[in-house]
Design an enzyme around this catalytic site. Structure first.
Site, PDB file in Angstrom:
ATOM      1  N   ASP A  43       0.869  -1.176   0.000  1.00 37.82           N
ATOM      2  CA  ASP A  43       0.000   0.000   0.000  1.00 37.82           C
ATOM      3  C   ASP A  43       0.904   1.223   0.000  1.00 37.82           C
ATOM      4  O   ASP A  43       1.708   1.409   0.933  1.00 37.82           O
ATOM      5  CB  ASP A  43      -0.892   0.021   1.241  1.00 37.82           C
ATOM      6  CG  ASP A  43      -2.009  -1.007   1.167  1.00 37.82           C
ATOM      7  OD1 ASP A  43      -2.389  -1.389   0.050  1.00 37.82           O
ATOM      8  OD2 ASP A  43      -2.496  -1.431   2.229  1.00 37.82           O
ATOM      9  N   ASP A  86     -13.634  -3.665  -1.757  1.00 35.01           N
ATOM     10  CA  ASP A  86     -13.530  -3.328  -0.343  1.00 35.01           C
ATOM     11  C   ASP A  86     -14.919  -3.502   0.257  1.00 35.01           C
ATOM     12  O   ASP A  86     -15.889  -2.894  -0.204  1.00 35.01           O
ATOM     13  CB  ASP A  86     -13.044  -1.892  -0.151  1.00 35.01           C
ATOM     14  CG  ASP A  86     -11.588  -1.725  -0.552  1.00 35.01           C
ATOM     15  OD1 ASP A  86     -10.825  -2.698  -0.412  1.00 35.01           O
ATOM     16  OD2 ASP A  86     -11.215  -0.621  -1.007  1.00 35.01           O
TER      17      ASP A  86
END
Length: 258
Positions: free
Chosen positions: A11, A130
């Site tokens: 990330d 998500d």
């Protein structure tokens, strides 16, 4: 039987690898280029790179960082964050990625999945999902809702419906991230992973919650996932990829040897 894949996730924010819990309180943990090379040498099957603020900031992905990571690894490389158009996909692939991951943009403009699959092949198109658990309702019968923009925006879409729809549009793979489990190192969300994995015929990568090799064993067997995304457990040096693969192999899970 195909080998199960172990996939470190980078990330990236402002050019640095970062990690948080449930998409909050992110900390700088290193250089993505150095980390990508290290995980490649450790035996990772693939590397995933997310520019985590590109979508919420409404800016393009950091292609220079993508290019530098791609130059150091020789395994499949999936890149996501801020990819909104066919041209964005093309630029990421030209920068060295083998796959592009679409998440927020695909929810807002689903046809980008079809366009990408037609232009580059379904094998290049990964749907990033998500997901947050919510009370089941008529609108969200599975009890799992799609959220976008780094978990900031609830969309009122049922996760199972969206997975099937993305498959129909041409997605070749799903990376399924539980926001409730993300960064907690308390185990993957097995119910969610099993729900999606058993209802689509494309590969599903489980994401969110890995803390121990046992967590990977559970999600790759009970959760029916084809691959497991890992971050905290290797970023902080708690385990190595070699250790994880050795444990899985001795537990009867087929993995690619390092």
């Amino acid at each position: 039987m195909l080998s199960k894949r172990i996939i470190p996730c980078l990330d990236v924010r402002d050019g640095r690898t970062t990690k948080g819990i449930k998409f909050k309180d992110n900390m700088d943990i290193g250089d993505p280029v150095e980390m990508g090379r290290f995980y490649y040498e450790e035996g990772a099957d693939e590397i995933v790179f997310y520019d985590i603020t590109a979508s919420s900031d409404r800016r393009p992905i950091m292609l220079d960082v993508v290019r530098r990571v791609a130059e150091t690894i020789f395994i499949p490389f999936s890149v996501g964050g801020g990819i909104r158009t066919l041209q964005d996909m093309r630029e990421v692939l030209l920068a060295g990625a083998e796959k592009v991951s679409v998440n927020s943009a695909a929810v807002l403009h689903p046809d980008i999945i079809r366009q990408g699959a037609e232009a580059f092949g379904s094998q290049c198109i990964v749907l990033g999902m998500d997901v947050k658990q919510v009370p089941p309702s008529e609108q969200i019968p599975s009890g799992y809702e799609i959220v976008i923009d780094g978990g900031r925006r609830h969309m009122g879409l049922d996760a199972l419906w969206w997975a099937r729809e993305a498959q129909r549009l041409g997605a070749g793979e799903i990376c399924l991230n539980s926001i409730d489990a993300d960064g907690t190192r308390s185990g993957y969300e097995l119910q969610l992973t099993r729900l999606i994995s058993t209802q689509v015929h494309i590969p599903v990568i489980a994401s969110g919650g890995a803390g121990t090799p046992e967590d990977l064993l559970h999600v790759l067997t009970e959760g029916c996932a084809d691959a497991a995304l890992i971050a905290s457990m290797v970023h902080y040096g708690t385990y190595t990829i070699r250790e994880i693969k050795k444990f899985l192999e001795t537990s009867g899970v087929k993995v690619r040897k390092t």
